[in-house]
Design a protein around this motif. Structure first.
Motif, mmCIF file in Angstrom:
data_model
loop_
_atom_site.group_PDB
_atom_site.id
_atom_site.type_symbol
_atom_site.label_atom_id
_atom_site.label_comp_id
_atom_site.label_asym_id
_atom_site.label_seq_id
_atom_site.Cartn_x
_atom_site.Cartn_y
_atom_site.Cartn_z
ATOM 1 N N THR A 161 -5.570 -5.084 -8.911
ATOM 2 C CA THR A 161 -4.351 -5.086 -8.012
ATOM 3 C C THR A 161 -3.532 -3.984 -8.690
ATOM 4 O O THR A 161 -3.205 -3.825 -9.942
ATOM 5 C CB THR A 161 -3.441 -6.423 -8.217
ATOM 6 N N ILE A 162 -2.890 -2.990 -7.980
ATOM 7 C CA ILE A 162 -1.879 -1.684 -8.122
ATOM 8 C C ILE A 162 -0.673 -1.967 -7.719
ATOM 9 O O ILE A 162 -0.290 -2.309 -6.540
ATOM 10 C CB ILE A 162 -2.925 -0.761 -7.399
ATOM 11 N N LEU A 163 0.284 -1.789 -8.750
ATOM 12 C CA LEU A 163 1.547 -1.866 -8.233
ATOM 13 C C LEU A 163 2.055 -0.458 -8.009
ATOM 14 O O LEU A 163 1.898 0.398 -8.936
ATOM 15 C CB LEU A 163 2.346 -2.375 -9.555
ATOM 16 N N VAL A 164 2.710 -0.004 -6.873
ATOM 17 C CA VAL A 164 3.287 1.225 -6.537
ATOM 18 C C VAL A 164 4.532 1.039 -6.427
ATOM 19 O O VAL A 164 5.091 0.491 -5.617
ATOM 20 C CB VAL A 164 2.456 1.774 -5.437
ATOM 21 N N ILE A 165 5.648 1.989 -7.200
ATOM 22 C CA ILE A 165 6.850 1.802 -7.337
ATOM 23 C C ILE A 165 7.530 3.209 -7.122
ATOM 24 O O ILE A 165 7.008 4.102 -7.635
ATOM 25 C CB ILE A 165 7.580 1.018 -8.284
ATOM 26 N N GLY A 166 8.581 3.405 -6.193
ATOM 27 C CA GLY A 166 9.444 4.552 -6.359
ATOM 28 C C GLY A 166 11.017 4.540 -6.856
ATOM 29 O O GLY A 166 11.681 5.035 -6.120
ATOM 30 N N GLY A 173 7.507 10.021 -3.261
ATOM 31 C CA GLY A 173 6.273 10.229 -2.641
ATOM 32 C C GLY A 173 5.458 8.902 -2.187
ATOM 33 O O GLY A 173 4.077 9.005 -2.143
ATOM 34 N N LEU A 174 6.305 7.859 -2.330
ATOM 35 C CA LEU A 174 5.563 6.414 -2.167
ATOM 36 C C LEU A 174 4.717 6.362 -0.993
ATOM 37 O O LEU A 174 3.655 5.830 -1.119
ATOM 38 C CB LEU A 174 6.562 5.315 -2.476
ATOM 39 N N MET A 175 5.145 6.695 -0.071
ATOM 40 C CA MET A 175 4.414 6.546 1.331
ATOM 41 C C MET A 175 3.064 7.145 1.156
ATOM 42 O O MET A 175 2.020 6.672 1.507
ATOM 43 C CB MET A 175 5.267 7.308 2.442
ATOM 44 N N LYS A 176 2.980 8.445 0.750
ATOM 45 C CA LYS A 176 1.599 9.294 0.703
ATOM 46 C C LYS A 176 0.893 8.613 -0.437
ATOM 47 O O LYS A 176 -0.473 8.662 -0.110
ATOM 48 C CB LYS A 176 1.825 10.669 0.213
ATOM 49 N N GLN A 177 1.492 8.309 -1.255
ATOM 50 C CA GLN A 177 0.421 7.365 -2.342
ATOM 51 C C GLN A 177 -0.038 6.041 -2.014
ATOM 52 O O GLN A 177 -1.424 5.725 -2.232
ATOM 53 C CB GLN A 177 1.601 7.140 -3.748
ATOM 54 N N VAL A 178 0.583 5.341 -1.277
ATOM 55 C CA VAL A 178 0.018 4.082 -0.750
ATOM 56 C C VAL A 178 -1.001 4.261 0.290
ATOM 57 O O VAL A 178 -1.820 3.823 0.337
ATOM 58 C CB VAL A 178 1.329 3.242 -0.123
ATOM 59 N N THR A 179 -0.686 5.162 1.125
ATOM 60 C CA THR A 179 -1.269 5.401 2.179
ATOM 61 C C THR A 179 -2.827 6.303 1.635
ATOM 62 O O THR A 179 -4.123 5.754 2.291
ATOM 63 C CB THR A 179 -1.222 6.558 3.204
ATOM 64 N N ALA A 180 -2.822 7.098 0.708
ATOM 65 C CA ALA A 180 -4.049 7.552 0.068
ATOM 66 C C ALA A 180 -4.784 6.559 -0.658
ATOM 67 O O ALA A 180 -6.078 6.656 -0.688
ATOM 68 C CB ALA A 180 -3.647 8.551 -1.123
ATOM 69 N N LEU A 181 -3.985 5.368 -1.052
ATOM 70 C CA LEU A 181 -4.927 4.488 -1.792
ATOM 71 C C LEU A 181 -5.558 3.249 -0.811
ATOM 72 O O LEU A 181 -6.303 2.452 -1.250
ATOM 73 C CB LEU A 181 -3.950 3.730 -2.961
ATOM 74 N N SER A 182 -4.936 3.431 0.401
ATOM 75 C CA SER A 182 -5.206 2.253 1.169
ATOM 76 C C SER A 182 -5.790 2.336 2.659
ATOM 77 O O SER A 182 -5.940 1.577 3.231
ATOM 78 C CB SER A 182 -4.104 1.157 1.284
ATOM 79 N N GLU A 184 -8.191 3.519 3.824
ATOM 80 C CA GLU A 184 -9.697 3.348 4.047
ATOM 81 C C GLU A 184 -9.853 2.209 3.290
ATOM 82 O O GLU A 184 -9.338 1.837 2.079
ATOM 83 C CB GLU A 184 -10.600 4.376 3.178
ATOM 84 N N PRO A 185 -11.025 1.242 3.526
ATOM 85 C CA PRO A 185 -11.166 0.024 2.914
ATOM 86 C C PRO A 185 -11.665 0.024 1.478
ATOM 87 O O PRO A 185 -12.326 0.994 1.161
ATOM 88 C CB PRO A 185 -12.331 -0.852 3.675
ATOM 89 N N GLY A 208 -0.508 -1.285 9.283
ATOM 90 C CA GLY A 208 -1.815 -2.116 9.374
ATOM 91 C C GLY A 208 -2.937 -1.387 8.548
ATOM 92 O O GLY A 208 -4.151 -1.272 9.065
ATOM 93 N N LEU A 209 -2.702 -1.105 7.432
ATOM 94 C CA LEU A 209 -3.656 -0.575 6.458
ATOM 95 C C LEU A 209 -4.891 -1.441 6.255
ATOM 96 O O LEU A 209 -4.882 -2.818 6.210
ATOM 97 C CB LEU A 209 -3.051 -0.184 5.112
ATOM 98 N N PRO A 210 -6.311 -0.953 6.386
ATOM 99 C CA PRO A 210 -7.330 -1.539 5.745
ATOM 100 C C PRO A 210 -7.420 -2.046 4.530
ATOM 101 O O PRO A 210 -8.324 -3.269 4.443
ATOM 102 C CB PRO A 210 -8.649 -0.630 6.327
ATOM 103 N N THR A 211 -6.883 -1.495 3.524
ATOM 104 C CA THR A 211 -6.774 -2.355 2.158
ATOM 105 C C THR A 211 -5.728 -3.159 2.131
ATOM 106 O O THR A 211 -4.479 -2.818 2.421
ATOM 107 C CB THR A 211 -6.809 -1.021 1.256
ATOM 108 N N PRO A 212 -5.805 -4.279 1.576
ATOM 109 C CA PRO A 212 -4.659 -5.254 1.549
ATOM 110 C C PRO A 212 -3.542 -4.579 0.872
ATOM 111 O O PRO A 212 -3.688 -4.239 -0.287
ATOM 112 C CB PRO A 212 -5.454 -6.415 0.775
ATOM 113 N N THR A 213 -2.497 -4.871 1.397
ATOM 114 C CA THR A 213 -1.212 -4.283 0.922
ATOM 115 C C THR A 213 0.191 -5.203 0.942
ATOM 116 O O THR A 213 0.195 -5.412 2.418
ATOM 117 C CB THR A 213 -1.090 -2.728 1.629
#
Length: 335
Positions: A161-166, A173-182, A184-185, A208-213
């Protein structure tokens, strides 16, 4: 005027970090800092003198680099002796305004900061390494607590489990970081805290990201979120780093504020508690390595716990009370 200048800090760092870096480095010289004291000193001294007269404290505790010199002068005008205690809230290197040699006690967060304070001529016996004060709720998870917290938040108990905070403003750049990590499954799951940035929260929640977020706005239960996670992705702010260390949470640093935060990156990497990954592809690769759950993650977590000062707030309060008792006894003896 001082309040108006202080209110510009948050908008400036969001819109132009380069501009903030220029302001920081320009003010961090002897001539410019002397000029700042000359311009703002009179008003700040008067306000501090009025507060001292109103409350009659035995200790004045400073947590801002512009306040130390003026506060000492206000104490001198107050009619009796009082202690001046400074708590430095930058992690490694800091503005010259923090170090005032006539302070009774200067509290530093790290050994590196202690070295800087002494180099700037604060007497060694007046410098104490107590850590950066954080909420006492930041602590490592008890056995079974991580899984229980994940159930509470609707997370998978077994996924990395990854916690991403801004920060409170949801910047960095939280948007780019989360999408980069999620996008793809992946084998992991993500908790993204957008702070007060409601627009960002809505955008992320609608992808609707394929990795649970799990996408959250501003929260007041960050200690519990940290204990539920395995790694934190953040910029190199001293508060976030200290909270992660207190929780035993490895870090992946994605950026820093020019000036006081740039040395924090080296501190995190050289201490073995985290990695620096400013690019999205580097972030993804670091998370892949950590998600394996092998010796890299375990060693970083162990080092984080070793460097932590989870009881810094209590230790600082104790030192403050000791100073207060000393000066109160002195004041009573002079009556």
């Amino acid at each position: 005027m001082t309040r108006k200048l202080a209110s510009l800090y948050s908008p400036m760092i969001q819109r132009s970090r380069v501009a903030w870096g220029a302001v920081y480095h320009t003010s961090n010289t002897k001539p410019t800092f002397a000029a700042l004291r000359a311009v703002f000193g009179r008003g700040m001294r008067k306000a501090t003198v009025d507060l001292i007269k109103q409350h009659d404290p035995d200790v004045v505790l400073s947590v801002h680099p512009l306040m130390n010199h003026m506060t000492y002068q206000a104490i001198q005008k107050s009619g009796r002796q009082r202690a001046l205690m400074t708590v430095i809230t930058d992690l490694v290197d800091f503005h010259r305004g923090w170090t005032f040699s006539k302070a009774d006690l200067v509290v530093v967060p790290t050994e590196l900061a202690r070295t800087v304070a002494i180099r700037r001529r604060v007497p060694p016996d007046r410098v104490k390494l107590l850590g950066l004060p954080v909420d006492l709720r930041f602590r490592p998870p008890a056995p079974g607590e991580k899984e229980a917290l994940r159930r509470r938040f609707g997370l998978d108990e077994s996924r990395f489990t990854i916690l991403v905070i801004g920060g409170a403003a949801g910047a960095g750049g939280l948007m780019k970081q989360v999408t980069a990590l999620s996008e793809e499954p992946q084998q992991w799951q993500i908790v993204a805290v957008c702070g007060r940035n409601e627009k960002l929260r809505r955008r992320l929640a609608s992808l609707g990201l394929p990795t649970p977020t799990l996408v959250l706005g501003f929260v007041d239960y960050m200690p519990e979120l940290m204990r539920a996670c395995d790694v934190i992705v953040t910029k190199a702010g001293p508060g976030a780093i200290a909270e992660a260390l207190a929780t035993g949470l490895p870090l992946v640093i994605t950026g820093f504020l020019p000036g006081q935060e740039s040395p924090n990156v080296d501190f995190v990497v050289r201490s073995g508690v985290g990695k620096y990954s400013p690019k999205d592809d580097e972030l993804l690769e670091e998370i892949r390595v950590l998600a394996e759950g092998g010796p890299t993650w375990r060693e970083m977590s162990r080092r984080a716990a070793e460097l932590a000062h989870p009881y810094a707030s209590s230790d600082i309060a104790r030192e403050c009370l000791l100073l207060a008792a000393r000066y109160r006894a002195s004041a009573q003896a002079s009556l």
